[in-house]
Design an enzyme around this catalytic site. Sequence first.
Site, PDB file in Angstrom:
ATOM      1  N   SER A   1       8.818   1.740   5.118  1.00 53.17           N
ATOM      2  CA  SER A   1       7.616   1.333   5.857  1.00 53.17           C
ATOM      3  C   SER A   1       7.774  -0.018   6.535  1.00 53.17           C
ATOM      4  CB  SER A   1       6.400   1.319   4.926  1.00 53.17           C
ATOM      5  OG  SER A   1       6.423   0.208   4.056  1.00 53.17           O
TER       6      SER A   1
ATOM      7  N   ASP B   1       0.826  -1.209   0.000  1.00 51.50           N
ATOM      8  CA  ASP B   1       0.000   0.000   0.000  1.00 51.50           C
ATOM      9  C   ASP B   1       0.857   1.254   0.000  1.00 51.50           C
ATOM     10  OD1 ASP B   1      -2.260  -1.608   0.113  1.00 51.50           O
ATOM     11  OD2 ASP B   1      -2.291  -1.587   2.307  1.00 51.50           O
TER      12      ASP B   1
END
Length: 304
Positions: free
Chosen positions: A281, A251
């Site tokens: 991330s 994402d």
Amino acid sequence: MGRVFVAGSINMDVVATADRHPRVGETVAGREVLYFPGGKGANQAVAAARLGAKTTLIGRLGKDSFGAELRTFLGAQGIDLGAVRDADTHTGTAIITVAASDNTIVVIPGSNALVGADDVADVPLAKGDVAVSQFEIPLPTITAFFRRAREAGVVTLLNPAPAQKMSRELLALVDILVLNETELGFLAGSELSDSDEAARIIDVARKLQARADQTICITLGRRGVLALAGREEIAVPGRAVRAVDTTGAGDCFVGALAAQLADGAPLRAALAFANAAASISVQRMGAGPSMPTAAEVAAVLQAA
């Protein structure tokens, strides 16, 4: 700079950490339980917003404590929530187990299943914008959203996850398809694994292309990214990092790619930027909260 419009899911992620994943029928002792804002749509919107893109999220939240908490978090990220409506059901929830940096996920759609064509009917799309969606809301809604986007001259970006079969009509509306090798194999009807060579992956992507000018990006985790942009092949090498939690990495990539494209970046540069963002991330726990800022990504690219 264009805007990023994300039509997608909004979940509360309930994360249990453990030393290893349980086998079927087995119970293992966990370390802790954590609550993180998530959902593929929300994650992608957070990633785009933190990277400087003007971002609008389109979706639904339940009238419960999770819904209120998620609305507060998303608003604090600077995301336009004018198109996030209430639903008379519970907020979407994901039950996630994290062990040895890998995860298993069970998603209960809740309010996400009620996102319909009327939710995307009045979104003010304009040329230069990027329309993003994924497969955690109904596919007819995505089709309606992308049909409007194409009519407005807006770039459409689809992340077909969790993987499910889609119509040729929807696939033809997609300008940029972002998926991993497992999802690519499923959609193309050709089994792929993380040990397959780049040439085979690109060959399978070529079979899936619905239009001659369609771009298919295959995210390969630590191996980097491959892309088939029309007839051009692009390879972005992976980054060696110590992964803590891979939840939301895909994402992050999608949101970062959308932000770069809305800013007018060429595809190759946008892919390298998104790859660097995703590598940041995975070094943090959680999905939505793990998304990096533009300054963090710039520092990583300058150090490379």
